[in-house]
Design a protein around this motif. Structure first.
Motif, PDB file in Angstrom:
ATOM      1  N   PRO A 119       0.802  -7.396  -5.253  1.00  0.00           N
ATOM      2  CA  PRO A 119       0.001  -7.196  -4.041  1.00  0.00           C
ATOM      3  C   PRO A 119      -0.520  -5.769  -3.935  1.00  0.00           C
ATOM      4  O   PRO A 119       0.208  -4.809  -4.155  1.00  0.00           O
ATOM      5  CB  PRO A 119       0.984  -7.505  -2.902  1.00  0.00           C
ATOM      6  N   GLU A 120      -1.804  -5.655  -3.595  1.00  0.00           N
ATOM      7  CA  GLU A 120      -2.496  -4.362  -3.614  1.00  0.00           C
ATOM      8  C   GLU A 120      -1.817  -3.302  -2.756  1.00  0.00           C
ATOM      9  O   GLU A 120      -1.654  -2.167  -3.202  1.00  0.00           O
ATOM     10  CB  GLU A 120      -3.943  -4.552  -3.149  1.00  0.00           C
ATOM     11  N   LYS A 121      -1.423  -3.630  -1.536  1.00  0.00           N
ATOM     12  CA  LYS A 121      -0.833  -2.617  -0.649  1.00  0.00           C
ATOM     13  C   LYS A 121       0.423  -2.002  -1.247  1.00  0.00           C
ATOM     14  O   LYS A 121       0.590  -0.792  -1.246  1.00  0.00           O
ATOM     15  CB  LYS A 121      -0.505  -3.226   0.722  1.00  0.00           C
ATOM     16  N   SER A 122       1.323  -2.814  -1.743  1.00  0.00           N
ATOM     17  CA  SER A 122       2.561  -2.252  -2.282  1.00  0.00           C
ATOM     18  C   SER A 122       2.309  -1.509  -3.592  1.00  0.00           C
ATOM     19  O   SER A 122       2.921  -0.475  -3.854  1.00  0.00           O
ATOM     20  CB  SER A 122       3.622  -3.338  -2.461  1.00  0.00           C
ATOM     21  N   VAL A 123       1.401  -2.004  -4.398  1.00  0.00           N
ATOM     22  CA  VAL A 123       1.118  -1.356  -5.682  1.00  0.00           C
ATOM     23  C   VAL A 123       0.501   0.021  -5.476  1.00  0.00           C
ATOM     24  O   VAL A 123       0.906   0.996  -6.109  1.00  0.00           O
ATOM     25  CB  VAL A 123       0.210  -2.243  -6.565  1.00  0.00           C
ATOM     26  N   ILE A 124      -0.466   0.114  -4.579  1.00  0.00           N
ATOM     27  CA  ILE A 124      -1.147   1.396  -4.379  1.00  0.00           C
ATOM     28  C   ILE A 124      -0.200   2.435  -3.777  1.00  0.00           C
ATOM     29  O   ILE A 124      -0.329   3.623  -4.035  1.00  0.00           O
ATOM     30  CB  ILE A 124      -2.437   1.213  -3.530  1.00  0.00           C
ATOM     31  N   VAL A 125       0.795   1.984  -3.019  1.00  0.00           N
ATOM     32  CA  VAL A 125       1.771   2.905  -2.427  1.00  0.00           C
ATOM     33  C   VAL A 125       2.854   3.285  -3.439  1.00  0.00           C
ATOM     34  O   VAL A 125       3.237   4.445  -3.548  1.00  0.00           O
ATOM     35  CB  VAL A 125       2.409   2.284  -1.160  1.00  0.00           C
ATOM     36  N   ASP A 126       3.343   2.309  -4.184  1.00  0.00           N
ATOM     37  CA  ASP A 126       4.500   2.516  -5.051  1.00  0.00           C
ATOM     38  C   ASP A 126       4.187   3.082  -6.436  1.00  0.00           C
ATOM     39  O   ASP A 126       5.093   3.554  -7.126  1.00  0.00           O
ATOM     40  CB  ASP A 126       5.264   1.202  -5.225  1.00  0.00           C
ATOM     41  N   TYR A 127       2.927   3.030  -6.868  1.00  0.00           N
ATOM     42  CA  TYR A 127       2.586   3.464  -8.222  1.00  0.00           C
ATOM     43  C   TYR A 127       1.515   4.551  -8.177  1.00  0.00           C
ATOM     44  O   TYR A 127       0.623   4.520  -7.346  1.00  0.00           O
ATOM     45  CB  TYR A 127       2.085   2.283  -9.057  1.00  0.00           C
ATOM     46  N   ASP A 128       1.615   5.500  -9.085  1.00  0.00           N
ATOM     47  CA  ASP A 128       0.663   6.604  -9.167  1.00  0.00           C
ATOM     48  C   ASP A 128      -0.562   6.128  -9.934  1.00  0.00           C
ATOM     49  O   ASP A 128      -0.702   6.372 -11.130  1.00  0.00           O
ATOM     50  CB  ASP A 128       1.335   7.797  -9.863  1.00  0.00           C
ATOM     51  N   ILE A 129      -1.428   5.412  -9.202  1.00  0.00           N
ATOM     52  CA  ILE A 129      -2.668   4.910  -9.795  1.00  0.00           C
ATOM     53  C   ILE A 129      -3.844   5.404  -8.960  1.00  0.00           C
ATOM     54  O   ILE A 129      -3.681   5.838  -7.833  1.00  0.00           O
ATOM     55  CB  ILE A 129      -2.689   3.367  -9.878  1.00  0.00           C
ATOM     56  N   ASN A 130      -5.030   5.313  -9.536  1.00  0.00           N
ATOM     57  CA  ASN A 130      -6.228   5.764  -8.839  1.00  0.00           C
ATOM     58  C   ASN A 130      -6.931   4.659  -8.083  1.00  0.00           C
ATOM     59  O   ASN A 130      -7.563   4.918  -7.066  1.00  0.00           O
ATOM     60  CB  ASN A 130      -7.216   6.383  -9.822  1.00  0.00           C
ATOM     61  N   ASP A 131      -6.848   3.452  -8.604  1.00  0.00           N
ATOM     62  CA  ASP A 131      -7.539   2.353  -7.950  1.00  0.00           C
ATOM     63  C   ASP A 131      -6.929   1.039  -8.408  1.00  0.00           C
ATOM     64  O   ASP A 131      -6.217   0.979  -9.417  1.00  0.00           O
ATOM     65  CB  ASP A 131      -9.028   2.388  -8.298  1.00  0.00           C
ATOM     66  N   TYR A 132      -7.220   0.010  -7.641  1.00  0.00           N
ATOM     67  CA  TYR A 132      -6.699  -1.336  -7.909  1.00  0.00           C
ATOM     68  C   TYR A 132      -7.849  -2.291  -7.646  1.00  0.00           C
ATOM     69  O   TYR A 132      -8.357  -2.348  -6.522  1.00  0.00           O
ATOM     70  CB  TYR A 132      -5.536  -1.601  -6.963  1.00  0.00           C
ATOM     71  N   LYS A 133      -8.274  -3.010  -8.653  1.00  0.00           N
ATOM     72  CA  LYS A 133      -9.435  -3.882  -8.527  1.00  0.00           C
ATOM     73  C   LYS A 133      -9.133  -5.271  -9.068  1.00  0.00           C
ATOM     74  O   LYS A 133      -8.402  -5.433 -10.048  1.00  0.00           O
ATOM     75  CB  LYS A 133     -10.619  -3.327  -9.329  1.00  0.00           C
ATOM     76  N   LEU A 134      -9.734  -6.265  -8.414  1.00  0.00           N
ATOM     77  CA  LEU A 134      -9.719  -7.612  -8.966  1.00  0.00           C
ATOM     78  C   LEU A 134     -10.757  -7.660 -10.080  1.00  0.00           C
ATOM     79  O   LEU A 134     -11.851  -7.083  -9.940  1.00  0.00           O
ATOM     80  CB  LEU A 134     -10.068  -8.644  -7.890  1.00  0.00           C
ATOM     81  N   LYS A 135     -10.447  -8.336 -11.166  1.00  0.00           N
ATOM     82  CA  LYS A 135     -11.400  -8.407 -12.276  1.00  0.00           C
ATOM     83  C   LYS A 135     -12.716  -9.025 -11.827  1.00  0.00           C
ATOM     84  O   LYS A 135     -13.779  -8.617 -12.288  1.00  0.00           O
ATOM     85  CB  LYS A 135     -10.801  -9.210 -13.436  1.00  0.00           C
ATOM     86  N   THR A 136     -12.643  -9.981 -10.917  1.00  0.00           N
ATOM     87  CA  THR A 136     -13.857 -10.659 -10.455  1.00  0.00           C
ATOM     88  C   THR A 136     -14.771  -9.749  -9.639  1.00  0.00           C
ATOM     89  O   THR A 136     -15.968  -9.992  -9.566  1.00  0.00           O
ATOM     90  CB  THR A 136     -13.491 -11.894  -9.606  1.00  0.00           C
ATOM     91  N   GLU A 137     -14.238  -8.707  -9.022  1.00  0.00           N
ATOM     92  CA  GLU A 137     -15.071  -7.811  -8.214  1.00  0.00           C
ATOM     93  C   GLU A 137     -15.667  -6.663  -9.027  1.00  0.00           C
ATOM     94  O   GLU A 137     -16.512  -5.932  -8.530  1.00  0.00           O
ATOM     95  CB  GLU A 137     -14.286  -7.270  -7.017  1.00  0.00           C
ATOM     96  N   LEU A 138     -15.263  -6.510 -10.269  1.00  0.00           N
ATOM     97  CA  LEU A 138     -15.759  -5.391 -11.076  1.00  0.00           C
ATOM     98  C   LEU A 138     -17.048  -5.766 -11.797  1.00  0.00           C
ATOM     99  O   LEU A 138     -17.057  -6.055 -12.988  1.00  0.00           O
ATOM    100  CB  LEU A 138     -14.700  -4.930 -12.074  1.00  0.00           C
ATOM    101  N   THR A 139     -18.131  -5.734 -11.063  1.00  0.00           N
ATOM    102  CA  THR A 139     -19.442  -5.910 -11.670  1.00  0.00           C
ATOM    103  C   THR A 139     -19.737  -4.668 -12.498  1.00  0.00           C
ATOM    104  O   THR A 139     -19.012  -3.667 -12.418  1.00  0.00           O
ATOM    105  CB  THR A 139     -20.516  -6.054 -10.574  1.00  0.00           C
ATOM    106  N   ALA A 140     -20.815  -4.710 -13.258  1.00  0.00           N
ATOM    107  CA  ALA A 140     -21.183  -3.547 -14.077  1.00  0.00           C
ATOM    108  C   ALA A 140     -21.374  -2.311 -13.200  1.00  0.00           C
ATOM    109  O   ALA A 140     -20.896  -1.219 -13.529  1.00  0.00           O
ATOM    110  CB  ALA A 140     -22.454  -3.845 -14.867  1.00  0.00           C
TER     111      ALA A 140
END
Length: 191
Positions: A119-140
């Motif tokens: 889940p995005e909320k827990s991942v963005i808080v618990d891990y030192d990452i820059n962004d979290y994206k669904l593959k389907t939303e990553l257009t060119a």
């Protein structure tokens, strides 16, 4: 200071600056779906930022990524799938990069096709990452935006680190000058 930075700083200064100011941005795409890797590579094929092109490498598993990352001190960005050989392979890889390897410079963007596993909320808080994206939303267009933002952050971090190192050298030099001055004063007081 992290092991990653210690290793980086102990290299020859010219080599270090050359790595940081190279003519390419090194990007690693980690995904167990060959189609996703191929589409990402094709999308980023003609990408340039600050007059540098992208050198896009790929790995189809977290274990392959570990092998590549272990031998690279100049990765700017990792586009990382969450679910690969295990449901949390990508998350474990993030922890390994940040905690075991001590690399806090590389920018990491998690991509997932299965958001329920991480889940995005827990991942963005618990891990030192820059962004979290669904593959389907990553257009060119959105991929370009994510890549530019990540490369900008990476470049800024290295600039800050170089400035920090420069200031440390100034402080060391200043304290040396002070000691020399104090010794001269001390010596001048001896008859």
């Amino acid at each position: 200071m992290s092991d990653f930075l210690n290793d980086w700083l102990t290299e020859d200064t010219c080599e270090t600056k050359e790595n940081n100011h190279q003519r390419v941005w090194n990007v690693l795409v980690v995904d167990d779906e060959p189609d996703i890797v191929n589409v990402t590579r094709l999308t980023l094929n003609s990408f340039t930022y600050k007059n540098k092109t992208l050198n896009v490498q790929h790995a189809y598993s977290a274990s392959e990524a570990i092998e590549i990352i272990s031998h690279s001190t100049d990765l700017a960005l990792i586009l990382l799938d969450v679910v690969m050989e295990t449901d949390d392979a990508g998350l474990k890889l993030v922890k390994w990069i940040r905690n075991e390897l001590g690399n806090h410079m590389v920018r990491i963007v998690l991509r997932t096709g299965q958001p329920g596993y991480a889940p995005e909320k827990s991942v963005i808080v618990d891990y030192d990452i820059n962004d979290y994206k669904l593959k389907t939303e990553l257009t060119a267009e959105k991929l370009f935006t994510v890549v530019i933002a990540s490369l900008r952050a990476y470049d800024s971090l290295w600039s800050l680190e170089e400035n920090r190192i420069g200031l440390m050298k100034i402080l060391e030099g200043t304290s040396s000058l002070y000691r020399i001055s104090s010794l001269k004063q001390f010596a001048s007081g001896i008859p």
